[in-house]
Design a protein around this motif. Structure first.
Motif, mmCIF file in Angstrom:
data_model
loop_
_atom_site.group_PDB
_atom_site.id
_atom_site.type_symbol
_atom_site.label_atom_id
_atom_site.label_comp_id
_atom_site.label_asym_id
_atom_site.label_seq_id
_atom_site.Cartn_x
_atom_site.Cartn_y
_atom_site.Cartn_z
ATOM 1 N N ARG A 72 -82.133 69.370 -71.106
ATOM 2 C CA ARG A 72 -82.976 69.508 -72.300
ATOM 3 C C ARG A 72 -82.161 69.316 -73.575
ATOM 4 N NH1 ARG A 72 -85.199 73.801 -69.199
ATOM 5 N NH2 ARG A 72 -83.872 75.298 -70.316
ATOM 6 N N HIS A 73 -80.966 69.898 -73.600
ATOM 7 C CA HIS A 73 -80.097 69.743 -74.772
ATOM 8 C C HIS A 73 -79.689 68.282 -74.949
ATOM 9 C CE1 HIS A 73 -77.344 70.858 -77.911
ATOM 10 N NE2 HIS A 73 -76.298 70.418 -77.232
ATOM 11 N N CYS A 74 -79.412 67.600 -73.835
ATOM 12 C CA CYS A 74 -79.037 66.180 -73.897
ATOM 13 C C CYS A 74 -80.193 65.341 -74.433
ATOM 14 C CB CYS A 74 -78.624 65.701 -72.506
ATOM 15 S SG CYS A 74 -78.116 63.970 -72.429
ATOM 16 N N GLY A 75 -81.408 65.623 -73.961
ATOM 17 C CA GLY A 75 -82.563 64.892 -74.460
ATOM 18 C C GLY A 75 -82.787 65.119 -75.943
ATOM 19 N N GLU A 76 -82.544 66.331 -76.405
ATOM 20 C CA GLU A 76 -82.687 66.619 -77.822
ATOM 21 C C GLU A 76 -81.660 65.856 -78.660
ATOM 22 O OE1 GLU A 76 -84.163 68.285 -81.313
ATOM 23 O OE2 GLU A 76 -84.993 68.169 -79.273
ATOM 24 N N LEU A 77 -80.421 65.791 -78.165
ATOM 25 C CA LEU A 77 -79.392 65.039 -78.888
ATOM 26 C C LEU A 77 -79.740 63.551 -78.942
ATOM 27 C CD1 LEU A 77 -76.144 66.738 -77.489
ATOM 28 C CD2 LEU A 77 -77.186 67.059 -79.745
ATOM 29 N N LYS A 78 -80.219 62.995 -77.840
ATOM 30 C CA LYS A 78 -80.601 61.578 -77.833
ATOM 31 C C LYS A 78 -81.745 61.321 -78.806
ATOM 32 C CE LYS A 78 -79.144 60.475 -73.123
ATOM 33 N NZ LYS A 78 -79.605 60.039 -71.769
ATOM 34 N N ALA A 85 -85.677 55.512 -74.783
ATOM 35 C CA ALA A 85 -85.738 55.831 -73.361
ATOM 36 C C ALA A 85 -85.124 54.727 -72.524
ATOM 37 C CB ALA A 85 -87.197 56.056 -72.946
ATOM 38 N N LEU A 86 -85.179 53.471 -73.038
ATOM 39 C CA LEU A 86 -84.593 52.358 -72.301
ATOM 40 C C LEU A 86 -83.084 52.507 -72.186
ATOM 41 C CD1 LEU A 86 -84.978 49.661 -70.898
ATOM 42 C CD2 LEU A 86 -84.823 48.534 -73.128
ATOM 43 N N GLU A 87 -82.452 52.945 -73.271
ATOM 44 C CA GLU A 87 -81.011 53.157 -73.230
ATOM 45 C C GLU A 87 -80.660 54.250 -72.230
ATOM 46 O OE1 GLU A 87 -78.647 51.500 -74.660
ATOM 47 O OE2 GLU A 87 -80.004 50.126 -75.696
ATOM 48 N N GLY A 88 -81.447 55.305 -72.236
ATOM 49 C CA GLY A 88 -81.203 56.361 -71.258
ATOM 50 C C GLY A 88 -81.385 55.871 -69.838
ATOM 51 N N LEU A 89 -82.390 55.006 -69.629
ATOM 52 C CA LEU A 89 -82.608 54.450 -68.285
ATOM 53 C C LEU A 89 -81.434 53.582 -67.861
ATOM 54 C CD1 LEU A 89 -84.449 54.015 -65.858
ATOM 55 C CD2 LEU A 89 -85.551 52.142 -67.118
ATOM 56 N N LYS A 90 -80.913 52.781 -68.801
ATOM 57 C CA LYS A 90 -79.755 51.952 -68.484
ATOM 58 C C LYS A 90 -78.551 52.804 -68.108
ATOM 59 C CE LYS A 90 -80.949 47.963 -71.362
ATOM 60 N NZ LYS A 90 -80.529 47.135 -72.537
ATOM 61 N N GLN A 91 -78.322 53.864 -68.868
ATOM 62 C CA GLN A 91 -77.199 54.744 -68.575
ATOM 63 C C GLN A 91 -77.371 55.423 -67.221
ATOM 64 O OE1 GLN A 91 -76.778 57.468 -71.827
ATOM 65 N NE2 GLN A 91 -76.205 55.875 -73.303
ATOM 66 N N ASN A 92 -78.609 55.843 -66.934
ATOM 67 C CA ASN A 92 -78.857 56.480 -65.640
ATOM 68 C C ASN A 92 -78.645 55.507 -64.494
ATOM 69 O OD1 ASN A 92 -79.498 58.890 -66.889
ATOM 70 N ND2 ASN A 92 -81.682 58.421 -67.013
#
Length: 206
Positions: A72-78, A85-92
């Motif tokens: 949750r803290h990571c999502g808040e920082l992003k 969300a695309l960048e997060g998907l790429k990182q995942n």
């Protein structure tokens, strides 16, 4: 009616009481409430393992809670940084692929494929097939080279033939006449019938 049948009657004043035939059977409540001990383990060892299992399960629950809070803290920082969300998907996906590459299953599969490749390349069938393809390629190259040499030789023979030389001489003569005519200020090409500078007949009507 026997005593067992009398105990089944719900209206009987003796309901819930054991029959005379069952009063002599000893009941150990401690053994009934505990799970059966694993074969090869003493009761003390089994109890110690159960206590350790309960502790580990409690730690797993705690770690899951901590991980959820971190996510949750990571999502808040992003969100505050404006990462989509695309960048997060790429990182995942990148992180997941890295985890796959370092996993034991992936490493073992890669090693297995390497062993199979080595066995295939070292097999007699593979070597024979490779030699056959190499020989076929050499024969094809030799055939093409021979064909090219034959064509070049044929063209050379044609250039040295009397017919080709005569045609070349005629072309040179026509070219010379054209150049001479232009230098003399005449644009008329020489007549192929050899009429020279004979004027054309006048077709003026009467």
């Amino acid at each position: 009616m026997d005593s067992a049948g009398q105990d089944i009657n719900l209206n009987s004043p003796n309901k819930g009481l054991l029959s005379d035939s069952m009063t002599d059977v000893p009941v150990d409540t401690a053994v009934a409430t505990q799970a059966p001990a694993v074969e090869g383990l003493t009761d003390a060892e089994a109890e110690e393992l159960r206590a350790e299992l309960a502790k580990v399960e409690e730690e797993v629950v705690t770690l899951r809670q901590v991980l959820a809070a971190k996510e949750r803290h990571c999502g808040e920082l992003k969100r505050r940084l404006g990462l989509s969300a695309l960048e997060g998907l790429k990182q995942n996906l990148s992180r997941g692929w890295h985890d796959v590459q370092v996993s034991n299953a992936y490493v073992k599969t890669s090693e297995k494929l390497g062993e199979w490749n080595e066995k295939v390349t070292q097999s007699d069938l593979y070597k024979k097939t490779q030699e056959t393809l190499s020989q076929a390629g050499q024969k094809t190259s030799a055939a093409l080279s021979t064909m090219g040499s034959a064509i070049s030789r044929k063209l050379g023979d044609m250039r040295n033939s009397a017919t080709f030389k005569s045609l070349e001489d005629r072309v040179g003569t026509i070219k010379t006449k054209v150049v001479s005519g232009r230098e003399n200020g005449s644009d008329n090409l020489p007549s192929p019938t050899g009429s020279g500078d004979r004027p054309l007949p006048d077709h003026t009507p009467f």
